[in-house]
Write an enzyme that holds these catalytic residues in place. Structure first.
Site, PDB file in Angstrom:
ATOM      1  CG  HIS A  88      67.331  10.835  59.349  1.00 41.77           C
ATOM      2  ND1 HIS A  88      68.103  11.169  58.485  1.00 41.77           N
ATOM      3  CD2 HIS A  88      67.814  11.079  60.615  1.00 41.77           C
ATOM      4  CE1 HIS A  88      68.861  12.025  58.932  1.00 41.77           C
ATOM      5  NE2 HIS A  88      68.914  11.804  60.461  1.00 41.77           N
ATOM      6  CD  GLU A  91      64.185   9.580  54.222  1.00 44.20           C
ATOM      7  OE1 GLU A  91      64.098  10.475  53.596  1.00 44.20           O
ATOM      8  OE2 GLU A  91      64.331   9.822  55.612  1.00 44.20           O
ATOM      9  CB  CYS A  98      70.133  12.571  54.894  1.00 51.97           C
ATOM     10  SG  CYS A  98      70.149  11.064  55.807  1.00 51.97           S
ATOM     11  CB  CYS A 137      67.777   8.298  54.414  1.00 49.68           C
ATOM     12  SG  CYS A 137      67.367   8.768  56.224  1.00 49.68           S
TER      13      CYS A 137
END
Length: 158
Positions: free
Chosen positions: A55, A57, A85, A88
């Protein structure tokens, strides 16, 4: 445009560029030091890296830690194109990032198919009520590496 808006705009641009290339979903992130300088950037690379943890991040956190040669990022701000999410958010906590600024809400992300509600729901109940099976099976000797690390005066505590 103030610095927060500028860094958020960059995160949104990274989201746009990465998703247009087909690297992954439309998510971008920028990590900025206390001095206002960009330390690292990231965008969703789940598809291109064949990695469900890639992801934006996470990619940015990994890049910032590598650039600074640290495993804690205290004193930085993480700018994300969307609300992180659970994975993250946990990574930001583990990295000790004190401030996270995001542009789009998780409700807005859910509206285009990126709904984290099931993940958030799975974090609430006891282990026996989760969709994933969690089995605790104590194993003889399994605590030895943990105890050895705890007893090592030269360890790097974190």
């Amino acid at each position: 445009m103030n610095p927060d808006e500028s860094h958020l705009a960059r995160a949104v641009e990274l989201a746009r560029a990465g998703s247009q290339r087909g690297d992954g979903g439309p998510f971008g992130a920028v990590i900025v030091g206390a001095d206002g300088k960009v330390i690292a950037e990231g965008w969703n690379r789940v598809v291109v890296d064949h990695d469900p943890s890639a992801h934006a991040e996470i990619v940015a956190i990994r890049a910032a830690c590598a650039a600074l040669q640290v495993f804690h990022l205290s004193g930085v701000t993480l700018y994300a194109s969307s609300e992180p999410c659970p994975m993250c958010l946990a990574a930001a906590c583990w990295a000790r990032i004190p401030r996270l600024v995001y542009a789009n809400s998780r409700t807005e992300a859910a509206a285009i198919g990126f709904c984290d509600d099931e993940l958030y729901d799975q974090l609430r109940p006891d282990c026996g009520q989760r969709n994933i099976i969690l089995e605790h099976r104590p194993l003889a000797g399994s605590l030895e590496p943990m105890q050895a690390w705890a007893d090592d005066p030269g360890r790097t505590a974190y």
